[in-house]
Design a protein around this motif. Sequence first.
Motif, PDB file in Angstrom:
ATOM      1  N   CYS A   1     -31.122  23.925   4.260  1.00 45.67           N
ATOM      2  CA  CYS A   1     -29.768  23.418   4.449  1.00 45.67           C
ATOM      3  C   CYS A   1     -29.451  22.394   3.371  1.00 45.67           C
ATOM      4  N   ALA A   2     -28.167  22.128   3.234  1.00 45.10           N
ATOM      5  CA  ALA A   2     -27.706  21.105   2.291  1.00 45.10           C
ATOM      6  C   ALA A   2     -26.268  20.743   2.601  1.00 45.10           C
ATOM      7  N   ASP A   3     -25.943  19.504   2.295  1.00 44.33           N
ATOM      8  CA  ASP A   3     -24.538  19.093   2.305  1.00 44.33           C
ATOM      9  C   ASP A   3     -24.001  19.292   0.892  1.00 44.33           C
ATOM     10  N   HIS A   4     -22.836  18.731   0.622  1.00 48.48           N
ATOM     11  CA  HIS A   4     -22.218  18.901  -0.698  1.00 48.48           C
ATOM     12  C   HIS A   4     -23.092  18.375  -1.833  1.00 48.48           C
ATOM     13  N   GLY A   5     -23.878  17.330  -1.561  1.00 51.13           N
ATOM     14  CA  GLY A   5     -24.722  16.747  -2.607  1.00 51.13           C
ATOM     15  C   GLY A   5     -25.898  17.614  -2.998  1.00 51.13           C
ATOM     16  N   GLY A   6     -26.253  18.574  -2.159  1.00 53.69           N
ATOM     17  CA  GLY A   6     -27.375  19.450  -2.457  1.00 53.69           C
ATOM     18  C   GLY A   6     -27.026  20.922  -2.454  1.00 53.69           C
ATOM     19  N   PHE A   7     -25.730  21.221  -2.325  1.00 48.53           N
ATOM     20  CA  PHE A   7     -25.303  22.610  -2.170  1.00 48.53           C
ATOM     21  C   PHE A   7     -25.761  23.500  -3.326  1.00 48.53           C
ATOM     22  N   GLU A   8     -25.554  23.070  -4.544  1.00 47.67           N
ATOM     23  CA  GLU A   8     -25.929  23.885  -5.711  1.00 47.67           C
ATOM     24  C   GLU A   8     -27.437  24.147  -5.730  1.00 47.67           C
ATOM     25  N   LEU A   9     -28.226  23.125  -5.470  1.00 48.77           N
ATOM     26  CA  LEU A   9     -29.677  23.292  -5.470  1.00 48.77           C
ATOM     27  C   LEU A   9     -30.117  24.204  -4.323  1.00 48.77           C
ATOM     28  N   LYS A  10     -29.485  24.093  -3.167  1.00 51.39           N
ATOM     29  CA  LYS A  10     -29.819  24.965  -2.034  1.00 51.39           C
ATOM     30  C   LYS A  10     -29.636  26.431  -2.405  1.00 51.39           C
ATOM     31  N   GLU A  11     -28.527  26.737  -3.040  1.00 50.45           N
ATOM     32  CA  GLU A  11     -28.264  28.123  -3.419  1.00 50.45           C
ATOM     33  C   GLU A  11     -29.322  28.625  -4.395  1.00 50.45           C
ATOM     34  N   ARG A  12     -29.744  27.778  -5.294  1.00 48.86           N
ATOM     35  CA  ARG A  12     -30.798  28.136  -6.256  1.00 48.86           C
ATOM     36  C   ARG A  12     -32.125  28.358  -5.534  1.00 48.86           C
ATOM     37  N   ILE A  13     -32.455  27.467  -4.609  1.00 49.40           N
ATOM     38  CA  ILE A  13     -33.727  27.574  -3.894  1.00 49.40           C
ATOM     39  C   ILE A  13     -33.736  28.799  -2.983  1.00 49.40           C
ATOM     40  N   LYS A  14     -32.616  29.166  -2.398  1.00 47.25           N
ATOM     41  CA  LYS A  14     -32.558  30.384  -1.585  1.00 47.25           C
ATOM     42  C   LYS A  14     -32.985  31.596  -2.408  1.00 47.25           C
ATOM     43  N   SER A  15     -32.477  31.713  -3.615  1.00 48.93           N
ATOM     44  CA  SER A  15     -32.860  32.828  -4.491  1.00 48.93           C
ATOM     45  C   SER A  15     -34.341  32.769  -4.830  1.00 48.93           C
ATOM     46  N   PHE A  16     -34.838  31.572  -5.089  1.00 53.15           N
ATOM     47  CA  PHE A  16     -36.243  31.368  -5.402  1.00 53.15           C
ATOM     48  C   PHE A  16     -37.122  31.814  -4.229  1.00 53.15           C
ATOM     49  N   LEU A  17     -36.723  31.478  -3.010  1.00 53.17           N
ATOM     50  CA  LEU A  17     -37.488  31.884  -1.829  1.00 53.17           C
ATOM     51  C   LEU A  17     -37.548  33.401  -1.717  1.00 53.17           C
TER      52      LEU A  17
END
Length: 150
Positions: free
Chosen positions: A7-23
């Motif tokens: 999960c992420a709020d606005h401050g981590g949204f971009e990184l969350k999307e990147r990590i989802k792909s990585f997973l």
Amino acid sequence: MRKVGICADHGGFELKERIKSFLMEKQLEPVDYGATELDNSDDFPDYVIPLAKAVASGDVWRGIAICGSGVGACIAANKISGIRAALVSDHFSAHQGVEDDDMNLLCLGGRVTGHAAAEELVSAFLNARFIGAERHLRRLGKIQALENGI
């Protein structure tokens, strides 16, 4: 396929999307607890608390929570009984937290952690296993007693 909550709020949204792909690349199944879109007025507890509850209940194997600094996500996650979350910014802590302390939720700062570093930290966290030595179990027992009001 192991489920990893994220999960992420606005401050981590971009990184969350990147990590989802990585997973997914690592043959893991990301379970997204939000945010589902970038909204600068959202609040990290709205995403972190459901994620932490899912980790604590075993609905997902482990969790990754991201906010701007990672601090707020870590504070919120640790309010849920059974969660052992840590804000991690170095490789050693990412695996040692699991090996010694049975950490089950990794917190990252989306505004302070680069993509490559985040992938390294996530890999170390997910590849680590709890050692379960007597001293570790004793320490976790003391934490569990505190959570249970003993």
